[in-house]
Design an enzyme around this catalytic site. Sequence first.
Site, short mmCIF file in Angstrom:
data_model
loop_
_atom_site.label_atom_id
_atom_site.label_comp_id
_atom_site.label_asym_id
_atom_site.label_seq_id
_atom_site.Cartn_x
_atom_site.Cartn_y
_atom_site.Cartn_z
N CYS A 51 -30.78 3.36 -18.36
CA CYS A 51 -29.73 4.31 -17.96
C CYS A 51 -28.68 3.64 -17.07
CB CYS A 51 -30.31 5.47 -17.17
SG CYS A 51 -31.37 6.56 -18.11
N GLU A 53 -27.36 4.74 -14.34
CA GLU A 53 -27.65 4.86 -12.90
C GLU A 53 -28.53 3.70 -12.43
OE1 GLU A 53 -27.87 7.17 -15.27
OE2 GLU A 53 -27.96 9.19 -14.43
#
Length: 129
Positions: A51, A53
């Site tokens: 991901c 993030e």
Amino acid sequence: MEELISAALIARGSAYAPYSRFAVGAAVRGGSGRIYGGSNIENASYGLTMCAERVAIFKAVSEGEKEIAALAVAADTPSPASPCGACRQVMAEFGINEVVMCNTKGERRTVTLAELLPYAFDKADLPGE
Ligand code: THU
């Protein structure tokens, strides 16, 4: 915060998402003040996907940042993009408190990590910590 949101949107442009075609961008501000962007990076072996993030957080930590105060995440979602559970746990590890969720329509929602991940598993609960 505007700078962090812009960095997340810019990082989204580097998403490698040929399978889902869902581009995500994130950015964190390290204790030094420096901003680190990240995009999602997929793999033909789907489960290896990372991901946006976590890419941003790991970039900051691997550059020596010890504290990360805030994270912004952006995607083309109907409402501001919400981080997945795995990313929430990684945010908890590095004490990220403020999370700004954004979409490409310019909508934003700022929340605390405690709101996103109540009763988080905490390293302080490990023996010897
Ligand atoms: N994705 C992120 O980058 N962040 C999230 O918080 C949720 C999901 C990515 C992973 C995958 O590349 C794509 O979005 C679809 O799940």
